[in-house]
Design a protein around this motif. Structure first.
Motif, PDB file in Angstrom:
ATOM      1  N   LEU A  93      11.151  -1.832  -0.034  1.00  0.00           N
ATOM      2  CA  LEU A  93      10.752  -1.170   1.207  1.00  0.00           C
ATOM      3  C   LEU A  93       9.423  -1.685   1.748  1.00  0.00           C
ATOM      4  O   LEU A  93       9.047  -1.363   2.877  1.00  0.00           O
ATOM      5  N   HIS A  94       8.690  -2.501   0.938  1.00  0.00           N
ATOM      6  CA  HIS A  94       7.333  -2.871   1.355  1.00  0.00           C
ATOM      7  C   HIS A  94       7.278  -3.686   2.646  1.00  0.00           C
ATOM      8  O   HIS A  94       6.307  -3.560   3.395  1.00  0.00           O
ATOM      9  N   PRO A  95       8.266  -4.527   3.003  1.00  0.00           N
ATOM     10  CA  PRO A  95       8.169  -5.194   4.309  1.00  0.00           C
ATOM     11  C   PRO A  95       8.203  -4.205   5.478  1.00  0.00           C
ATOM     12  O   PRO A  95       7.484  -4.387   6.466  1.00  0.00           O
ATOM     13  N   GLU A  96       9.018  -3.158   5.361  1.00  0.00           N
ATOM     14  CA  GLU A  96       9.076  -2.173   6.437  1.00  0.00           C
ATOM     15  C   GLU A  96       7.797  -1.342   6.488  1.00  0.00           C
ATOM     16  O   GLU A  96       7.294  -1.027   7.573  1.00  0.00           O
ATOM     17  N   TYR A  97       7.268  -0.988   5.326  1.00  0.00           N
ATOM     18  CA  TYR A  97       5.979  -0.295   5.313  1.00  0.00           C
ATOM     19  C   TYR A  97       4.906  -1.152   5.992  1.00  0.00           C
ATOM     20  O   TYR A  97       4.108  -0.662   6.801  1.00  0.00           O
ATOM     21  N   GLY A  98       4.883  -2.433   5.633  1.00  0.00           N
ATOM     22  CA  GLY A  98       3.884  -3.325   6.201  1.00  0.00           C
ATOM     23  C   GLY A  98       4.018  -3.450   7.707  1.00  0.00           C
ATOM     24  O   GLY A  98       3.012  -3.449   8.437  1.00  0.00           O
ATOM     25  N   HIS A  99       5.241  -3.565   8.189  1.00  0.00           N
ATOM     26  CA  HIS A  99       5.455  -3.684   9.630  1.00  0.00           C
ATOM     27  C   HIS A  99       4.966  -2.432  10.356  1.00  0.00           C
ATOM     28  O   HIS A  99       4.356  -2.524  11.439  1.00  0.00           O
ATOM     29  N   LEU A 128       0.824  -1.204   0.000  1.00  0.00           N
ATOM     30  CA  LEU A 128       0.000   0.000   0.000  1.00  0.00           C
ATOM     31  C   LEU A 128       0.863   1.261   0.000  1.00  0.00           C
ATOM     32  O   LEU A 128       0.402   2.334  -0.392  1.00  0.00           O
ATOM     33  N   GLY A 129       2.122   1.146   0.451  1.00  0.00           N
ATOM     34  CA  GLY A 129       3.024   2.291   0.455  1.00  0.00           C
ATOM     35  C   GLY A 129       3.901   2.395  -0.764  1.00  0.00           C
ATOM     36  O   GLY A 129       4.740   3.306  -0.852  1.00  0.00           O
ATOM     37  N   VAL A 130       3.739   1.470  -1.728  1.00  0.00           N
ATOM     38  CA  VAL A 130       4.567   1.449  -2.937  1.00  0.00           C
ATOM     39  C   VAL A 130       3.779   2.078  -4.087  1.00  0.00           C
ATOM     40  O   VAL A 130       2.585   1.809  -4.236  1.00  0.00           O
ATOM     41  N   PRO A 131       4.406   2.895  -4.923  1.00  0.00           N
ATOM     42  CA  PRO A 131       3.683   3.495  -6.056  1.00  0.00           C
ATOM     43  C   PRO A 131       3.017   2.438  -6.938  1.00  0.00           C
ATOM     44  O   PRO A 131       3.631   1.406  -7.269  1.00  0.00           O
ATOM     45  N   THR A 132       1.782   2.686  -7.301  1.00  0.00           N
ATOM     46  CA  THR A 132       1.016   1.719  -8.078  1.00  0.00           C
ATOM     47  C   THR A 132       1.674   1.418  -9.421  1.00  0.00           C
ATOM     48  O   THR A 132       1.635   0.280  -9.895  1.00  0.00           O
ATOM     49  N   MET A 145       2.561  -0.509   9.383  1.00  0.00           N
ATOM     50  CA  MET A 145       1.099  -0.489   9.325  1.00  0.00           C
ATOM     51  C   MET A 145       0.459  -1.368  10.387  1.00  0.00           C
ATOM     52  O   MET A 145      -0.592  -1.040  10.939  1.00  0.00           O
ATOM     53  N   VAL A 146       1.070  -2.518  10.669  1.00  0.00           N
ATOM     54  CA  VAL A 146       0.433  -3.487  11.572  1.00  0.00           C
ATOM     55  C   VAL A 146       1.051  -3.487  12.963  1.00  0.00           C
ATOM     56  O   VAL A 146       0.635  -4.270  13.809  1.00  0.00           O
ATOM     57  N   ARG A 147       2.013  -2.598  13.220  1.00  0.00           N
ATOM     58  CA  ARG A 147       2.726  -2.647  14.486  1.00  0.00           C
ATOM     59  C   ARG A 147       1.789  -2.485  15.682  1.00  0.00           C
ATOM     60  O   ARG A 147       2.002  -3.076  16.741  1.00  0.00           O
ATOM     61  N   GLY A 148       0.721  -1.731  15.523  1.00  0.00           N
ATOM     62  CA  GLY A 148      -0.195  -1.507  16.630  1.00  0.00           C
ATOM     63  C   GLY A 148      -1.324  -2.513  16.734  1.00  0.00           C
ATOM     64  O   GLY A 148      -2.172  -2.383  17.625  1.00  0.00           O
ATOM     65  N   ILE A 149      -1.367  -3.508  15.839  1.00  0.00           N
ATOM     66  CA  ILE A 149      -2.443  -4.509  15.877  1.00  0.00           C
ATOM     67  C   ILE A 149      -1.975  -5.658  16.764  1.00  0.00           C
ATOM     68  O   ILE A 149      -1.268  -6.570  16.318  1.00  0.00           O
ATOM     69  N   GLY A 150      -2.369  -5.628  18.016  1.00  0.00           N
ATOM     70  CA  GLY A 150      -1.827  -6.555  19.008  1.00  0.00           C
ATOM     71  C   GLY A 150      -2.110  -8.011  18.742  1.00  0.00           C
ATOM     72  O   GLY A 150      -1.271  -8.875  19.028  1.00  0.00           O
ATOM     73  N   PHE A 151      -3.288  -8.335  18.191  1.00  0.00           N
ATOM     74  CA  PHE A 151      -3.649  -9.741  18.046  1.00  0.00           C
ATOM     75  C   PHE A 151      -2.796 -10.468  17.010  1.00  0.00           C
ATOM     76  O   PHE A 151      -2.796 -11.695  16.964  1.00  0.00           O
TER      77      PHE A 151
END
Length: 444
Positions: free
Chosen positions: A306-312, A283-287, A314-320
């Protein structure tokens, strides 16, 4: 109501007539204990109304089983009718469904009372000892389960054209819960006949309601988790149409590997989530880069990496998600340290990330992309085995090979696939020349 087939109307009508025959002796007979019938019917109706306000709270069949144990059969059947007519109904036609449910319960409770119930707690017997009472109470619960499942299977077969095997599956799932209801119903009946009387019997419902409420909350929370993940995956699929369905297939393959490695329960579920969300950073990578035909330039590759770091992030605050977050960050690391984003090697790479890396590469190789055709499953497995020890964890690759040999590869059905690759199916396999895994050619 007009949408119901004629055979379904016949099934409902037969059930209503059967229920009328079950309760008629209680209405016309002189020996019906109306006080007990009214109290139990009111309690069950109250439970059903409570369930309407708290969806997922469950059914309180323990009340009906207690009625089957302490009342004459026809009177026990009558206690189910008011609550069933007031109960929650999710789909139309609401009136027909409530009438069907009332008839279904009346027949089932009558059968439970006849075969396992009221003779046990007849006035002349008093309160029997527990060993003597246990088997008849469980028999009543089993009869209730069998009759409800049979009637439910019949109406589904006529109204929804579902195969009868669905009734067998429902029966297998229902046996344990009905056994618990049978024991609770026996406890209510014993207390009802004890010196403490009916008020004490009602206290049995309190822990049942609390446990069912907690269970419902748990399922609502899980449903919210799935909705969150579904929203993220749909956003990725909309942006990167070339790999639509890829995320769910990676989640499925990751779960297969996890099962073969002995993972179960919440940990297996978390690993499946890791596979589904591994590419959320796109979602953070140019289309334009995601949809580019042909090879990437070195600069474009660095942007996509860079997409793995963007993804991390994005989900860092999703505890489950738990360990799944590390998999999202590290699923492109390689055992020999040549991966990204941090160049981890060997056991430095989190276990979940090593699993998702294999699932990701496998689906990339067996799916058609804009820049190459799909490989057959056996060719993809050969490639994974060739790269085991350098790019992939060899033990996990072997686990995946065993899982595929046992279960085959049947990608899950999704509603998000493009028309030319329907329902998550792997595109037709094509023979390609041996080469590096697909994620080396185009890091997805």
């Amino acid at each position: 109501m007009r949408a119901l087939p004629r055979t379904a109307w016949v099934c409902v009508l037969c059930a209503v007539l059967g229920a009328a025959g079950c309760v008629l002796p209680a209405v016309t007979g002189p020996a019906t204990p109306w006080t007990a019938v009214a109290l139990l019917a009111a309690v069950y109706a109250g439970c059903e109304l409570l369930a309407r306000r708290s969806p997922g709270a469950g059914s309180f069949f323990a009340v009906l089983l207690a009625a089957a144990l302490i009342l004459p059969p026809a009177a026990a059947a009558l206690t189910a009718v008011p609550g069933a007519l007031l109960g929650a109904t999710e789909h139309p036609p609401y009136g027909v469904r409530r009438v069907w449910h009332a008839a279904q319960l009346a027949i089932a409770v009558r059968a439970a009372a006849e075969l396992g119930g009221s003779a046990l707690f007849g006035a002349e017997r008093g309160t029997p000892g527990l060993p003597y009472a246990l088997l008849p109470a469980l028999a009543a619960a089993l009869v209730l389960c069998l009759v409800l499942t049979a009637l439910d299977g019949a109406v589904r077969a006529t109204a929804e054209r579902l195969p009868l095997r669905t009734a067998r599956q429902a029966l297998a799932r229902s046996l344990a819960p009905y056994t618990v209801h049978g024991l609770a119903g026996l406890m209510m009946a014993v207390l009802w006949r004890s010196p403490f009387g009916p008020p004490a019997a009602l206290f049995v419902l309190l822990p049942m309601y609390i446990s069912s409420w907690v269970f419902a909350q748990y399922h609502r929370e899980r449903a919210a988790h799935r909705a969150t993940i579904r929203a993220l995956v749909q956003a990725v699929d909309i942006k990167d149409q070339y790999t639509r369905g890829h995320s769910e297939r990676v989640g499925q393959a990751s779960a297969m590997i996890a099962g073969e490695l002995g993972m179960a329960g919440d940990r297996l579920e978390a690993l499946r989530f890791a596979g589904i969300l591994h590419d959320v950073g796109k979602l953070g990578v140019p289309t334009r880069l995601l949809r580019k035909d042909g090879p990437l330039t070195p600069e474009e590759r660095r942007v996509i990496e860079l997409h793995p770091e963007y993804g991390h992030e994005m989900v860092r605050g999703i505890g489950f998600l738990g360990e799944a977050r590390a998999a999202i960050l590290h699923h492109h690391e390689r055992l020999d340290g040549s991966g990204y984003p941090y160049g981890l090697s060997g056991q430095q790479i989190p276990e979940f990330a090593r699993v998702v890396a294999i699932a990701d590469a496998f689906d990339a190789m067996t799916s058609t992309r804009s820049y190459r055709r799909a490989r057959p499953v056996d060719a993809a497995l050969r490639e994974l085995l060739r790269c085991a020890g350098t790019q992939f964890d060899p033990l996990m690759v072997q686990a995946f090979v065993r899982a595929l040999a046992r279960n085959g590869w049947h990608p899950a059905v999704t509603a998000d696939e493009p028309d030319d690759c329907p329902h998550g199916a792997v595109p037709p396999a094509r023979t390609t020349a041996p080469g590096p895994p697909a994620d080396v050619e185009h890091p997805t």
